[in-house]
Design an enzyme around this catalytic site. Structure first.
Site, PDB file in Angstrom:
ATOM      1  N   ASN A  58       0.860  -1.185   0.000  1.00  0.00           N
ATOM      2  CA  ASN A  58       0.000   0.000   0.000  1.00  0.00           C
ATOM      3  C   ASN A  58       0.895   1.234   0.000  1.00  0.00           C
ATOM      4  O   ASN A  58       1.465   1.591   1.025  1.00  0.00           O
ATOM      5  CB  ASN A  58      -0.902  -0.016   1.247  1.00  0.00           C
ATOM      6  N   TRP A  59       1.003   1.869  -1.156  1.00  0.00           N
ATOM      7  CA  TRP A  59       1.908   3.027  -1.275  1.00  0.00           C
ATOM      8  C   TRP A  59       1.307   4.303  -0.698  1.00  0.00           C
ATOM      9  O   TRP A  59       1.973   5.325  -0.623  1.00  0.00           O
ATOM     10  CB  TRP A  59       2.253   3.279  -2.748  1.00  0.00           C
ATOM     11  N   LYS A  60       0.049   4.262  -0.362  1.00  0.00           N
ATOM     12  CA  LYS A  60      -0.650   5.444   0.162  1.00  0.00           C
ATOM     13  C   LYS A  60      -0.435   6.635  -0.786  1.00  0.00           C
ATOM     14  O   LYS A  60      -0.400   6.430  -1.995  1.00  0.00           O
ATOM     15  CB  LYS A  60      -0.195   5.750   1.594  1.00  0.00           C
ATOM     16  N   HIS A 111     -10.167   1.296   4.280  1.00  0.00           N
ATOM     17  CA  HIS A 111      -8.876   1.386   4.972  1.00  0.00           C
ATOM     18  C   HIS A 111      -9.060   2.371   6.127  1.00  0.00           C
ATOM     19  O   HIS A 111      -9.790   3.359   5.995  1.00  0.00           O
ATOM     20  CB  HIS A 111      -7.795   1.869   3.998  1.00  0.00           C
ATOM     21  N   GLU A 143      -6.618  -4.977  10.113  1.00  0.00           N
ATOM     22  CA  GLU A 143      -5.547  -4.038  10.456  1.00  0.00           C
ATOM     23  C   GLU A 143      -5.943  -3.273  11.722  1.00  0.00           C
ATOM     24  O   GLU A 143      -6.812  -2.389  11.662  1.00  0.00           O
ATOM     25  CB  GLU A 143      -5.326  -3.035   9.319  1.00  0.00           C
ATOM     26  N   GLY A 183       1.286   2.128  10.590  1.00  0.00           N
ATOM     27  CA  GLY A 183       2.235   3.221  10.433  1.00  0.00           C
ATOM     28  C   GLY A 183       2.841   3.705  11.733  1.00  0.00           C
ATOM     29  O   GLY A 183       3.418   4.791  11.793  1.00  0.00           O
ATOM     30  N   SER A 215       2.298  -2.259  10.455  1.00  0.00           N
ATOM     31  CA  SER A 215       3.733  -2.165  10.787  1.00  0.00           C
ATOM     32  C   SER A 215       4.498  -3.465  10.571  1.00  0.00           C
ATOM     33  O   SER A 215       5.429  -3.770  11.328  1.00  0.00           O
ATOM     34  CB  SER A 215       3.923  -1.673  12.230  1.00  0.00           C
ATOM     35  N   GLY A 249       2.507  -1.294   4.416  1.00  0.00           N
ATOM     36  CA  GLY A 249       2.455   0.132   4.096  1.00  0.00           C
ATOM     37  C   GLY A 249       3.858   0.682   3.914  1.00  0.00           C
ATOM     38  O   GLY A 249       4.472   0.555   2.856  1.00  0.00           O
TER      39      GLY A 249
HETATM   40  C1  PEP Z   1      -1.440   0.044   5.741  1.00  0.00           C
HETATM   41  O1  PEP Z   1      -1.463   1.246   5.524  1.00  0.00           O
HETATM   42  O2  PEP Z   1      -2.323  -0.693   5.282  1.00  0.00           O
HETATM   43  C2  PEP Z   1      -0.346  -0.506   6.552  1.00  0.00           C
HETATM   44  C3  PEP Z   1      -0.377  -1.770   6.891  1.00  0.00           C
HETATM   45  O3  PEP Z   1       0.651   0.390   6.855  1.00  0.00           O
HETATM   46  P1  PEP Z   1       1.991   0.087   7.700  1.00  0.00           P
HETATM   47  O4  PEP Z   1       2.579  -1.200   7.188  1.00  0.00           O
HETATM   48  O5  PEP Z   1       2.858   1.260   7.424  1.00  0.00           O
HETATM   49  O6  PEP Z   1       1.582  -0.038   9.119  1.00  0.00           O
END
Ligand code: PEP
Length: 262
Positions: free
Chosen positions: A11-13, A96, A168, A174, A214, A235
């Site tokens: 997920n590049w956001k 999300h 999640e 994050g 994370s 992410g």
């Molecule tokens: C996400 O945004 O779906 C995610 C899992 O982010 P991160 O890995 O940075 O926690």
């Protein structure tokens, strides 16, 4: 799960412009071999989706939209519909936590989006998970129950096999805060129990459930080893092609080991 295949999603956001996305794809395609046991999905910004869809080898990577609007067309300035994403992406995120909490998307939005994705032949990935406050109040189970009931309200037991659920915990996204594998296992069990309650045992076993929050190359296989986890959403660590490729390679090695042991 839906077979032995693990799904790893990046997920590049709101990161990587057109040029950076193209360079990233080139780099990643040199780092990752096509494996039948691991499906790699990239979720870039909507701006880069079309151009990546022309460059991508679909045997190597699939594409996901991070968001879309649930109506197919009309006067909705600034929005992109699932019908416009058809043929460009294979997957689409729905709910999300950043959409739920920053952009105040409602449960009604979620269920309309799930239906819109299915109507347009795109596999919906419905995100669920509790906040830190809900966790500290022991409400994880109730939150998952409500989010699933609501998000899946418009679909039939025949359609549910074509949906992916991503668990999640909001507090783990994050932040670098890791959910314990025991807590993740309990949440995944609660998700499958609720799917069974809504759609039956066969559907609960068949549905694909992912974990995200994370996850790093050091922790990825601990989460993949949890019973009922069929893949990961990454992410921050997906923004570096090398780091992301390490997670994908470990998923392949992990499943190869599991096969030898099994
Ligand atoms: C996400 O945004 O779906 C995610 C899992 O982010 P991160 O890995 O940075 O926690």
């Amino acid at each position: 799960m839906a077979g032995d295949k693990k799904i790893i999603i990046g997920n590049w956001k709101m990161n990587l412009n057109l040029h950076e996305a193209s360079l990233y794809l080139h780099k990643l395609s040199n780092l990752i071999q096509i494996r039948r046991d691991v499906e790699v999905v990239l979720a870039p910004t909507v701006l880069t989706l079309q151009s990546l869809s022309l460059q991508v080898n679909l045997r190597q990577f699939k594409l996901a939209a991070q968001n879309f609007y649930w109506r197919d067309h009309g006067s909705y300035t600034g929005e992109v519909s699932a019908s416009q994403l058809r043929g460009i992406v294979q997957y689409a995120f729905i709910g999300h936590s950043e959409r739920r909490h920053i952009f105040n998307e409602t449960e009604k939005d979620m269920r309309n989006k799930v239906a819109a994705a299915i109507r347009n032949g795109i596999c919906p990935i419905l995100f669920v998970g509790e906040t830190a406050w809900e966790k500290s109040n022991n409400e994880t189970r109730d939150v998952l129950h409500d989010q699933l009931n609501s998000g899946l309200a418009n679909i039939t037991s025949h359609e549910v096999k074509d949906i992916i659920i991503a668990y999640e915990p909001v507090w783990a996204i994050g932040t670098g805060h890791n959910a314990s594998p025991t807590d993740v296992a309990l949440a995944i069990k609660a998700i499958r129990a609720q799917i069974e309650h809504l759609f039956g045992e066969r559907q609960a076993k068949a549905i694909t459930v992912l974990y995200g929050g994370s996850v790093t190359p050091d922790s990825s296989n601990d989460y993949l080893a949890i019973d009922g986890v069929d893949g990961l959403v990454i992410g921050i660590d997906s923004l570096n092609a090398f780091t992301f490729s390490e997670i994908v390679k470990k998923a392949h090695k992990g499943s190869a080991l599991a096969k030898i042991r099994g």
